[in-house]
Design a protein around this motif. Sequence first.
Motif, PDB file in Angstrom:
ATOM      1  N   ARG A 206      -6.695   7.042   4.960  1.00  0.00           N
ATOM      2  CA  ARG A 206      -5.289   7.365   5.183  1.00  0.00           C
ATOM      3  C   ARG A 206      -4.966   8.720   4.559  1.00  0.00           C
ATOM      4  O   ARG A 206      -5.481   9.061   3.493  1.00  0.00           O
ATOM      5  CB  ARG A 206      -4.378   6.303   4.551  1.00  0.00           C
TER       6      ARG A 206
ATOM      7  N   HIS B 276      -6.408  11.795  13.838  1.00  0.00           N
ATOM      8  CA  HIS B 276      -6.304  10.364  13.510  1.00  0.00           C
ATOM      9  C   HIS B 276      -6.820   9.490  14.657  1.00  0.00           C
ATOM     10  O   HIS B 276      -6.102   8.624  15.163  1.00  0.00           O
ATOM     11  CB  HIS B 276      -4.854   9.977  13.145  1.00  0.00           C
TER      12      HIS B 276
ATOM     13  N   SER C  43      -7.794   1.544  18.088  1.00  0.00           N
ATOM     14  CA  SER C  43      -7.855   0.127  18.477  1.00  0.00           C
ATOM     15  C   SER C  43      -7.907   0.014  19.997  1.00  0.00           C
ATOM     16  O   SER C  43      -7.042   0.553  20.697  1.00  0.00           O
ATOM     17  CB  SER C  43      -6.621  -0.620  17.964  1.00  0.00           C
TER      18      SER C  43
ATOM     19  N   LEU D  95     -13.612  -2.032  16.677  1.00  0.00           N
ATOM     20  CA  LEU D  95     -12.977  -1.068  15.765  1.00  0.00           C
ATOM     21  C   LEU D  95     -13.981  -0.609  14.706  1.00  0.00           C
ATOM     22  O   LEU D  95     -14.079   0.573  14.379  1.00  0.00           O
ATOM     23  CB  LEU D  95     -11.767  -1.724  15.090  1.00  0.00           C
TER      24      LEU D  95
ATOM     25  N   GLY E 256      -3.375  -2.141  14.030  1.00  0.00           N
ATOM     26  CA  GLY E 256      -4.368  -1.379  13.269  1.00  0.00           C
ATOM     27  C   GLY E 256      -4.942  -2.179  12.110  1.00  0.00           C
ATOM     28  O   GLY E 256      -4.411  -3.236  11.731  1.00  0.00           O
ATOM     29  N   ALA E 257      -6.030  -1.634  11.546  1.00  0.00           N
ATOM     30  CA  ALA E 257      -6.635  -2.252  10.360  1.00  0.00           C
ATOM     31  C   ALA E 257      -5.800  -1.940   9.122  1.00  0.00           C
ATOM     32  O   ALA E 257      -5.690  -2.751   8.210  1.00  0.00           O
ATOM     33  CB  ALA E 257      -8.050  -1.720  10.169  1.00  0.00           C
ATOM     34  N   GLY E 258      -5.213  -0.757   9.100  1.00  0.00           N
ATOM     35  CA  GLY E 258      -4.361  -0.359   7.980  1.00  0.00           C
ATOM     36  C   GLY E 258      -2.945  -0.861   8.227  1.00  0.00           C
ATOM     37  O   GLY E 258      -2.478  -0.883   9.367  1.00  0.00           O
TER      38      GLY E 258
ATOM     39  N   SER F  61     -11.139   5.872  14.665  1.00  0.00           N
ATOM     40  CA  SER F  61     -11.371   4.572  15.308  1.00  0.00           C
ATOM     41  C   SER F  61     -10.054   4.076  15.885  1.00  0.00           C
ATOM     42  O   SER F  61      -9.175   3.615  15.159  1.00  0.00           O
ATOM     43  CB  SER F  61     -11.913   3.573  14.295  1.00  0.00           C
TER      44      SER F  61
ATOM     45  N   TRP G 282       2.498  -1.679  15.818  1.00  0.00           N
ATOM     46  CA  TRP G 282       1.793  -0.568  15.170  1.00  0.00           C
ATOM     47  C   TRP G 282       2.754  -0.045  14.102  1.00  0.00           C
ATOM     48  O   TRP G 282       2.734  -0.548  12.994  1.00  0.00           O
ATOM     49  CB  TRP G 282       1.363   0.481  16.199  1.00  0.00           C
TER      50      TRP G 282
HETATM   51  C1  OXD Z   1      -5.877   1.750  11.795  1.00  0.00           C
HETATM   52  C2  OXD Z   1      -5.784   3.120  12.321  1.00  0.00           C
HETATM   53  O1  OXD Z   1      -5.442   1.500  10.673  1.00  0.00           O
HETATM   54  O2  OXD Z   1      -6.046   3.331  13.528  1.00  0.00           O
HETATM   55  O3  OXD Z   1      -6.410   0.884  12.517  1.00  0.00           O
HETATM   56  O4  OXD Z   1      -5.469   4.030  11.561  1.00  0.00           O
END
Ligand code: OXD
Length: 289
Positions: free
Chosen positions: A204, A252, A257, A66, A41-43, A255, A21
């Motif tokens: 973000r 935060h 994971s 997600l 994470g996706a980001g 969503s 992470w």
């Molecule tokens: C993501 C987050 O990037 O939870 O997955 O912020």
Amino acid sequence: MDVRLWPETGKESDIRYALVWKPPEGALKDLPNLEVIFSIGAGVDHVLGQADLPDVPLVRFVDPNLTMRMTEYVCLHVLLHHRRMPDYMQLQNKRTWKEFWPQPSAEEIRVGILGLGVLGQDAAEKLKALGYQIAGWSRSEKSVTGIETFAGDDNLDAFLGRTDILVCLLPHTPETEGMLNRSLLAKLAKDGRLPGPVLINAGRGKVQKEADILAALDADDLWAASLDVFEEEPLPASSPLWDHSRVVITPHNASVSDYKAVCRYVLDQIAQHERGEPLRNIVDAKKGY
Ligand code: OXD
Ligand code: NDP
């Protein structure tokens, strides 16, 4: 699989895959046999920000679980402001029955999604099914049935000018940093059916300027906001955002994971990689997402 939890990684040469992470600086260097870094994470802004990131593919998390969670968050907050839930909750606190505030229908409300990627497109489709007029903005041209699409900086103003509820699902990159600022917010539609424009940011925190959001709320360039991400996380207790009656704050967790889904995804990708097939969802380090 043989799994080691950092910092108890044993022999560094044993490690072929890393699942991270926000890795501590230096945790990924000196792993001579590292083949892939998987982001939970996706980001991936916080991973790309590492000073000594090894030169191996970085794979981000893309998963229906997600995506579904983010779509739930986006639909919840669009409906929350459209149906004036913060106002009704305040009335409930005062035991007040007030039947009538103008109730435009979803088809009279224009939602604009900044970032028409995996998450943005799914949210767009579900909001479309609820009846909203949807547009999306991305870097590259897109064609999505039933959704008006805008691409690139040259078309941003036109996109903002037709938007009553702005949903941000952009990654944090050098290009997007700070773009939810005073001047952008002032360009949102002023002729909508809500009392004013609404901002929902679940992308973000560094994409937004919180002082500018507060100034836009004061100046009626914004009517309300839902914020899941912040310039500094956790949001400091001293932030005036906490007390603003038209700001909804979540920590935060738009969503989160799901660990079972992450494990399935990583095992599947490793199996593919070991069969000599290409990895999916590799981050483009130049683009930053
Ligand atoms: C993501 C987050 O990037 O939870 O997955 O912020
Ligand atoms: P994607 O990479 O699939 O989508 C990103 C979208 O942003 C794309 O449409 C991309 O355009 C667009 N974009 C990026 N940079 C620019 C730019 N400079 N100008 C215009 N458009 C741009 O990502 P996901 O949809 O999977 O995730 C989006 C973000 O959501 C993540 O990066 C993360 O920060 C955030 N997130 C937040 C969570 C939370 O709990 N709050 C949970 C999960 C994710 P193009 O399609 O042309 O490349």
